[in-house]
Design an enzyme around this catalytic site. Structure first.
Site, short mmCIF file in Angstrom:
data_model
loop_
_atom_site.label_atom_id
_atom_site.label_comp_id
_atom_site.label_asym_id
_atom_site.label_seq_id
_atom_site.Cartn_x
_atom_site.Cartn_y
_atom_site.Cartn_z
CG HIS A 1 -1.94 1.44 1.11
ND1 HIS A 1 -2.86 1.21 1.09
CD2 HIS A 1 -1.60 2.97 2.01
CE1 HIS A 1 -3.65 2.71 1.83
NE2 HIS A 1 -2.45 3.50 1.89
CD GLU A 2 1.92 3.35 3.44
OE1 GLU A 2 2.09 4.42 3.12
OE2 GLU A 2 1.09 3.49 4.72
CG HIS B 1 0.20 5.88 -0.92
ND1 HIS B 1 -0.74 6.71 -1.09
CD2 HIS B 1 -0.55 5.75 0.19
CE1 HIS B 1 -1.61 6.11 -0.33
NE2 HIS B 1 -1.35 5.84 1.01
CE1 TYR C 1 -3.64 10.16 0.69
CE2 TYR C 1 -3.62 11.57 2.88
CZ TYR C 1 -3.85 10.87 2.12
OH TYR C 1 -3.90 9.36 2.81
CD GLU D 1 -4.72 6.10 2.14
OE1 GLU D 1 -5.10 5.01 2.23
OE2 GLU D 1 -3.84 6.89 2.01
CG ASP E 1 -9.07 9.85 6.65
OD1 ASP E 1 -8.20 10.35 6.38
OD2 ASP E 1 -10.53 9.61 5.60
CG HIS F 1 -7.12 7.50 5.60
ND1 HIS F 1 -6.62 8.42 5.79
CD2 HIS F 1 -5.83 6.37 5.09
CE1 HIS F 1 -4.81 8.15 5.53
NE2 HIS F 1 -4.87 6.63 5.50
#
Length: 282
Positions: A103-104, A107, A118, A127, A200, A205
């Site tokens: 996931h990271e 990005h 974002y 995300e 958020d 998210h």
């Protein structure tokens, strides 16, 4: 390259402990886990899509483990992947989770492709794509498919008292966790419960659960391999301010192109449209 932050907050103070093709190290042992999982990410992108590392130009990936003290997070800082050890109350070492690391690092792939802003729906798509490919990386690593995968993000890093919980559920958004420590998973699975508040980053998210559910529906019908091909092609054709409806249109168009080239199932365009309709996006 894997670096040990030694529980400090300044990355400049970290020490490299393992480089590409170096043998496993004796300490810290989580450096080997991080090395292996990042290797899975690189292998996935090159083997599946012919993508040469995060930027498609062979960039080196710097991984920082043991970041800070009881740090309950992992993040991509536009150059590096940084992993905390968790506080053992909510999370444990983030090196443990291939889908979180996928996931990271995804990005970073988003950064070098659509570069989705974002915030709001573009941030939720950022995300979402990170969750999609994080899940596909883990499925490939574990030799799973749409029917055998658990579709949970981060279940491996939950603390002992929270075993069975996860950060997110792609199959059933809003069900990943429900406990006194974390509260209740706020993700909606349909646009009729879209989160419109300022928190958020306007729900990046939270609202990612809606397109996540759409991807799960597509993968369940045509398989994760074909769904992943469509989503990767879609990511190359989106733009920084794209919204959910834009993504649905672009992904449907890419499904038509790939179906015409016999790279995905012939009914893939209808499957993609149906999934986005099922979650209220179109």
């Amino acid at each position: 390259m894997v670096h040990d932050s030694k529980n400090q907050w300044d990355l400049a103070l970290a020490q490299q402990v393992r480089g590409e093709s170096d043998p496993a190290v004796g300490s810290p042992k989580n450096a080997n886990m991080a090395y292996d999982h990042v290797g899975e990410v690189r292998s996935f992108y090159v083997d599946t899509f012919g993508r040469d590392s995060i930027d498609n130009r062979g960039m080196s990936i710097n991984v920082y483990v043991n970041y800070g003290v009881d740090f309950d997070n992992a993040f991509w800082d536009n150059q590096n992947i940084v992993l905390g050890n968790g506080d053992e109350t909510i999370f444990t070492d983030f090196c443990k989770s291939p889908d979180v690391m996928g996931h990271e690092l995804t990005h970073g792939v988003v950064q070098y492709t659509a570069n989705l802003e974002y915030q709001g729906q573009s941030g939720a798509l950022n995300e979402h794509f990170a969750d999609v490919f994080g899940s596909l990386i883990e499925q490939r690593m574990r030799k799973e498919d749409a029917g055998t995968a658990n579709w949970l993000i981060g279940d491996e890093v939950m603390a002992e008292e929270l075993f069975g919980e996860a950060l997110r559920s792609m199959a059933h958004p809003g069900t990943a966790y429900d406990n006194p420590t974390m509260g209740k998973d706020p993700q909606p699975a349909h646009m009729n419960k879209y989160f419109a508040g300022p928190e958020d980053n306007q729900g990046v998210h939270i609202n990612s659960g809606i397109p996540n559910r759409a991807f799960y529906l597509v993968a369940s019908e045509i398989g994760t391999a074909h769904a992943g091909q469509i989503w990767y092609a879609g990511l190359q054709n989106l733009w920084s301010t794209a919204k959910f409806e834009d993504a649905a249109a672009v992904l449907s168009a890419q499904a038509r192109i790939l179906a015409r080239e016999s790279k995905v199932a012939r009914h893939a365009p209808q499957t993609v449209r149906s999934a986005f309709r099922d979650v209220g996006i179109i």
